[in-house]
Design an enzyme around this catalytic site. Structure first.
Site, short mmCIF file in Angstrom:
data_model
loop_
_atom_site.label_atom_id
_atom_site.label_comp_id
_atom_site.label_asym_id
_atom_site.label_seq_id
_atom_site.Cartn_x
_atom_site.Cartn_y
_atom_site.Cartn_z
N ASP A 121 0.85 -1.19 0.00
CA ASP A 121 0.00 0.00 0.00
C ASP A 121 0.88 1.24 0.00
OD1 ASP A 121 -1.95 1.93 0.37
OD2 ASP A 121 -3.05 0.75 1.86
N ARG A 123 -0.30 4.37 -0.48
CA ARG A 123 -1.13 5.57 -0.31
C ARG A 123 -0.66 6.43 0.87
NH1 ARG A 123 -6.87 2.64 -0.25
NH2 ARG A 123 -5.67 1.34 1.14
#
Ligand code: ZN
Length: 187
Positions: A121, A123
């Protein structure tokens, strides 16, 4: 990073009458979708762009269902969706399609990202605080199943977590299981 902010415009939808405002950060143009009154502690959903899930009805993930759940909830009760343009957990659309091709070959969503040289991930949520600060919002009720989102907000107090309940389908069952087992999502 210089941030440009649009004016506020109305956006009537099948989920209710919202207002929208765009925040541009470099090449990324994020969107805030909100329904008044926001009150002291609005319900907030932080949603990261997923073109395949949000607009094509992809069954590989639960993004489209989560977005609709959020629009419905906030359309009824008021609140805000912060739509962040970080496609494919921020690896971008082209890399996401390559990750899907690896998934077709048998890798799970985390392994596929690693194969391409990315974290599971990528983000980030710094823009969330910029946006909430712009609206002078200090306390929120966060609509999420993702504990990382709970930890990433430093200056915003989360007084409640509201879960998103989505029924798995035959295609995203494994994806949701990986999210739960390997990424700590609360499902
Ligand atoms: Zn998705």
């Amino acid at each position: 990073m210089r941030i440009n902010i649009s004016n506020v415009a109305k956006l009537p939808t099948k989920y209710g009458n919202f207002k929208i405002q765009s925040f541009r950060e470099g090449v990324k143009e994020h969107l805030v979708i909100f329904k008044e009154p926001l009150g002291e502690t609005p319900i907030v959903r932080i949603h990261s762009e997923c073109l395949t899930g949000d607009t094509l009805g992809s069954l590989k993930c639960d993004c489209g269902d989560q977005l609709q759940f959020a629009l419905k909830t906030i359309g009824e009760k008021g609140g805000m969706i912060i739509y962040l343009r970080q496609e494919g957990r921020d690896i971008g659309l082209l890399n996401k399609v390559n990750a899907y091709a690896l998934q077709d070959a048998g890798y799970n969503t985390v392994e596929a990202n690693h194969q391409l040289g990315f974290e599971a991930d990528e983000r980030s949520y710094e823009m969330v605080e910029v946006i909430l600060n712009h609206y002078k919002i200090r306390k929120i009720k966060l609509l999420t199943n993702n504990p990382k989102k709970l930890q990433s907000l430093k200056y915003i107090e989360i007084i409640e977590r509201i879960p998103i309940i989505i029924e798995p389908n035959q295609y995203n069952k494994e994806y949701l299981k990986t999210k739960k087992d390997e990424m700590g999502h609360l499902l």
